[in-house]
Design a protein around this motif. Structure first.
Motif: not given
Length: 586
Positions: A547-561
């Motif tokens: 829905x939002x760019x922040x939600x997308x980036x949080x999900x991306x970094x969770x995968x990278x973590x």
């Protein structure tokens, strides 16, 4: 059944029970009629018709358009721009004066049918193809053409050539005859100017046009103006025009339809802009499609009473509003007064000098010249400014074929719009200190992450620009060779067509094959619906839509973590602060 939908005048007819409303409408109707009668005769001659045909266009179209339109104060009837466009459309086709009159009626029928078609099928938005800067350029040029076309009548000399000849050459021919000026004619024309301009400045509530006409008729009679070589209106047939079925010919449809479409659109654009301007003051609601129906029915009805195409008038609508008109009944009153004039008062107009009618036209159209609007369009957007200037120059150059000028301008405006949308702005984003995502080309010191590229696309994804979008994303992937994710911030994407969907499908696959995941955020409902229908959403993966760019980036970094088995350095992550992280290579 909602009768008001088919008979919109039922919405206001009950208000006439109020004596104050009735009185206001009657007074406004009379006031407009006093302006309309001389003005209509002048415009009829501008259209290439005898002056009295102006009266024929001033009752049936006026009444019908008011009863079936949506504006309560719009004054329909003859207007300058449509009049000269009528003349240039008919002059090359007509074979005799009688044939010209028949063609004028047929043109009114074509214009009315096209407007009615647009209104019934609720296609009023088609007028948006004529952008405001194009209309501004066209109006300025048309006003100059119309005004200059009356110079020969002011000087009392002949207008060389025919109506279809190049306009500037004909005007030059007029100036070459200045030495042959008929002094009394010039006196009548200048006198009318002085009266109208003086009353407009010092007594604006008085009907300046009517007073100028009345004074000139009296002077013309006393001075025996006609006997001295001055041109007058002459005999006007008494009585109403005969009801006649317009001439219909398939070949004429083919030759006149392009001009009819342009006249219909330009006329309606003029009418709806006036109606909206007045509605802003009166707080009334304007329905463009209903207005199209009203204008269309008015022109169709007028075609059976020897009328040429009509439209809404700037000047008379302003008079109607300022005179206190409350409902469309004021236009009904105006039409009735015109009928009375045709039945009983036409002999009074015999001695009206043609130079005075020319002055009436020039006063009306020169008020439409507004070069500040062209300058404003240039300041707002240089592409719009170019379209406005080109339309102005082309309209003057093509004169008297004004339709060619506006068609060129409209085509240029659409082409420049497509050109702009072919390469919309693409911004690569970084995390600003206040937590928002900003364009790194503007804020060059923003932290970025080689593993995550955030891109904002400010445009729709359709056939004209989807290749540009694809190239930009692939270029970003090539420049950031370590990138694992590319986030497309799609808040500015309003449209996705079949070409866009096809390219996205292949782009997702191409990036995936190179180890890059394409992620989207902020996609609007209409975009998601297309993705669902075409199953593109399954190809992208629902988990990659946010829905939002922040939600997308949080999900991306969770995968990278998770992949790094620890919390990674994440400069694009919401709430990121460098001092809180120990950098982990991932």
């Amino acid at each position: 059944m909602n009768f008001k939908q088919f008979f919109p005048f039922l919405a206001w007819v009950g208000e006439l029970k109020d004596k104050n409303v009735l009185r206001a409408d009657v007074l406004a109707g009379i006031t407009v009629a006093l302006v309309l009668i001389p003005q209509s005769m002048a415009y009829a001659q501008l259209a290439g018709l005898p002056a009295y045909f102006g009266l024929y266009i001033s009752f049936m179209p006026v009444m019908i358009a008011a009863l079936w339109g949506s504006s309560r104060q719009l004054a329909t009837g003859p207007v300058a721009v449509v009049s000269i466009m009528t003349a240039t459309a008919l002059a090359p086709v007509a074979t005799s004066p009688e044939h010209y009159i028949a063609l004028a009626m047929f043109l009114a029928l074509l214009v009315g049918l096209f407007q009615l078609f647009l209104g019934v099928f609720r296609l009023g938005l088609v007028v948006n193809f004529l952008s405001h800067p194009v209309i501004v350029g066209f109006t300025n040029a048309a006003a100059m053409v119309i005004g200059l076309s009356q110079l020969s009548k002011i000087f009392g000399v002949s207008m060389p050539g025919s109506a279809s000849d190049h306009f500037m050459g004909r005007i030059w021919g007029v100036f070459q005859q200045v030495g042959d000026t008929h002094i009394l004619t010039l006196f009548m024309g200048l006198g009318a100017f002085i009266i109208m301009m003086g009353l407009k400045k010092y007594a604006p509530k008085l009907p300046g046009v009517l007073i100028a006409v009345a004074v000139s008729i009296i002077l013309s009679w006393l001075m025996k103006f006609e006997e001295s070589g001055g041109a007058v209106v002459g005999t006007i047939p008494e009585g109403l025009p005969n009801l006649e079925v317009p001439l219909f010919n398939v070949d004429l449809v083919i030759s006149l339809l392009p001009a009819a479409i342009v006249i219909a659109l330009v006329g309606f654009m003029e009418a709806i802009s006036i109606a909206k301007a007045m509605a802003a003051k009166t707080k009334d609601h304007i329905d463009p499609n209903q207005e199209l129906i009203g204008q269309g029915l008015g022109n169709i009805a007028g075609s059976f009473t020897q009328a040429y195409p009509a439209s809404g008038s700037f000047s008379r609508s302003a008079v109607n509003l300022n005179a206190g008109a409350r409902t469309g009944f004021s236009s009904v009153v105006t039409a009735v007064i015109v009928v009375v004039t045709l039945l009983f008062l036409t002999p009074l107009l015999y001695h009206l000098p043609q130079a005075v009618l020319a002055a009436v036209i020039m006063m009306a159209v020169f008020g439409l010249i507004n070069f500040k609007a062209v300058k404003h369009a240039w300041r707002a957007n240089k592409h719009d400014g170019v379209a406005s200037i080109v339309t102005f120059v082309a309209t003057l150059g093509f004169a008297p074929h004004l339709d060619q000028g506006i068609l060129l301008g409209a085509g240029l405006a659409i082409g420049m719009y497509l050109y702009r949308t072919m390469s919309p702005r693409i911004a690569f984003l970084g995390r600003f200190e206040d937590g928002t995502l900003r364009d790194i080309s503007v804020h060059t010191d923003l932290p970025v992450d080689e593993k995550v590229v955030a891109v904002r696309f400010d445009g729709s994804l359709y056939f004209a620009n989807v290749a540009y979008f694809e190239e930009a994303i692939l270029a970003a992937a090539a420049e950031h060779k370590e990138a694992k994710f590319i986030l497309v911030v799609g808040d500015g994407i309003n449209e996705l067509d079949a070409s866009g969907e096809e390219v996205l499908h292949h782009l997702v696959q191409r990036l995936h094959d190179n180890g890059v995941t394409l992620v989207f955020s902020g996609l609007k409902r209409q975009i998601l619906k297309i993705m669902i229908k075409t199953k593109l959403i399954e190809h992208i993966g629902k988990q990659h839509l946010h829905a939002t760019a922040d939600q997308a980036l949080e999900a991306i970094y969770q995968q990278l973590d998770a992949a790094a088995d620890g919390e990674v350095y994440c400069p694009l992550r919401p709430g990121f602060k460098a001092e809180n992280y120990q950098r982990v290579e991932h």
